[in-house]
Design an enzyme around this catalytic site. Structure first.
Site, PDB file in Angstrom:
ATOM      1  N   ASP A 175     -10.191   4.328   1.645  1.00 24.81           N
ATOM      2  CA  ASP A 175     -10.563   3.904   3.007  1.00 24.81           C
ATOM      3  C   ASP A 175     -11.237   5.031   3.782  1.00 24.81           C
ATOM      4  O   ASP A 175     -12.101   4.780   4.626  1.00 24.81           O
ATOM      5  CB  ASP A 175      -9.322   3.434   3.778  1.00 24.81           C
ATOM      6  CG  ASP A 175      -8.873   2.050   3.338  1.00 24.81           C
ATOM      7  OD1 ASP A 175      -9.723   1.279   2.850  1.00 24.81           O
ATOM      8  OD2 ASP A 175      -7.675   1.745   3.477  1.00 24.81           O
ATOM      9  N   LYS A 225       0.796  -1.235   0.000  1.00 21.53           N
ATOM     10  CA  LYS A 225       0.000   0.000   0.000  1.00 21.53           C
ATOM     11  C   LYS A 225       0.830   1.288   0.000  1.00 21.53           C
ATOM     12  O   LYS A 225       0.371   2.316  -0.498  1.00 21.53           O
ATOM     13  CB  LYS A 225      -0.976   0.000   1.183  1.00 21.53           C
ATOM     14  CG  LYS A 225      -2.105  -1.007   1.006  1.00 21.53           C
ATOM     15  CD  LYS A 225      -2.950  -1.077   2.255  1.00 21.53           C
ATOM     16  CE  LYS A 225      -4.349  -0.619   1.971  1.00 21.53           C
ATOM     17  NZ  LYS A 225      -5.250  -0.714   3.131  1.00 21.53           N
TER      18      LYS A 225
END
Ligand code: ATR
Length: 278
Positions: A104, A68
């Site tokens: 997110d 990520k």
């Protein structure tokens, strides 16, 4: 667009991901001739995978642990949320450039908006348990909605280092001093992995919370974590983590396949059936 656009989730490992269930359901719902594939990619192979994306017919995909942070250096552009958090979870092409973004934050906020409408109306302070990557996304979202954030982390120094990244509005506490920011908090959010299937439960004493406080967990497996169960038994409103997983998937699907999907009760039931309840 390609006749059969391909999307993916890359990680290492990646077998545990529920994202193919979500995107597979939306592809069926819209009757689209596309695919969403799980692909295990080792860290040393990530750059090669990204270079070959276009030729393989990929329109984008999701990126999970351990890629990520690294993925941002391989993309041509990074969105504001990913830059602020230091992690990206979604790739797509925009005007021929490969973009890396983070969904997110919107997933976390959309889940609370859906499950606890009005949760942010009164503002105030929010206690965030944990100081890892997930905490960064949650803190970013809470600051956007005007909350002051109190981080409590098991390793206090890590919480302090994270709080120091923000010019204002974020303080750090030690685990043992949790009672201090909690008494007046409008919400408490667990971003640690404690309470996850196979992990020990979170050892926090909820008696310190105001009775109106909302308790949210970003852990979604099990659906009802020990924290949510305790909080519910004490009369708190609670929000589980599954909705964050479902909502964070919406922007990616829309970018890859050109239609905006919805988080429906049917989708939720489908994924719930694949996750332990307790
Ligand atoms: P992620 O990117 O998913 O947030 P991470 O960066 O490994 O994962 O962070 C995990 C977080 O969960 C950390 O805040 C960790 O606390 P430490 O900094 O003290 O390690 C927290 N955590 C993990 N297990 C925990 C437990 N049993 N009790 C309390 N906190 C825990």
């Amino acid at each position: 667009m390609n006749a059969c656009p391909r999307a993916f989730i890359v990680g290492h490992p990646v077998a545990q991901s529920r994202s193919p269930l979500i995107h597979g359901q939306w592809l069926r719902e819209f009757g689209l001739a596309g695919s969403y594939e799980k692909i295990a990619v080792r860290p040393e192979d990530l750059a090669g995978f990204v270079r070959g994306m276009r030729e393989a017919g990929f329109v984008g995909g999701n990126v999970t642990v351990p890629h990520k942070a690294e993925i941002m250096a391989l993309a041509d552009g990074v969105d504001d949320a990913a830059r602020a958090i230091g992690a990206a979870n979604t790739l797509w092409f925009e005007d021929g450039r490969l973009m890396a973004g983070n969904t997110d934050v919107t997933g976390f906020l959309a889940n609370l908006d859906e499950e606890a409408p009005g949760w942010d109306r009164r503002g105030g302070n929010a206690v965030v348990l944990g100081a890892g990557g997930a905490a960064r996304a949650v803190i970013h979202g809470l600051l956007q909605r005007g909350f002051a954030v109190d981080i409590a982390n098991r390793t206090r120094g890590r919480g302090e280092a994270l709080a120091a990244e923000y010019p204002s509005g974020v303080r750090a506490w030690s685990w043992d001093d949790l009672a201090q920011p909690s008494g007046a908090a409008a919400l408490l959010v667990n971003t640690t992995s404690a309470g996850m299937e196979g992990q020990p439960p979170l050892g926090v004493d909820l008696r310190v919370l105001h009775r109106d406080a909302l308790v949210a967990d970003i852990v979604y497996s099990p659906l009802e974590t020990p924290l949510l169960r305790d909080a519910g038994a004490r009369g708190h409103r609670t929000v589980g983590g599954l909705g964050m997983l479902l909502h964070q998937a919406v922007p990616g699907f829309e970018r890859w396949f050109g239609v905006r999907p919805s988080v429906t009760p049917q989708l939720r039931s489908l994924v719930e059936a694949d996750v332990p309840r307790r």
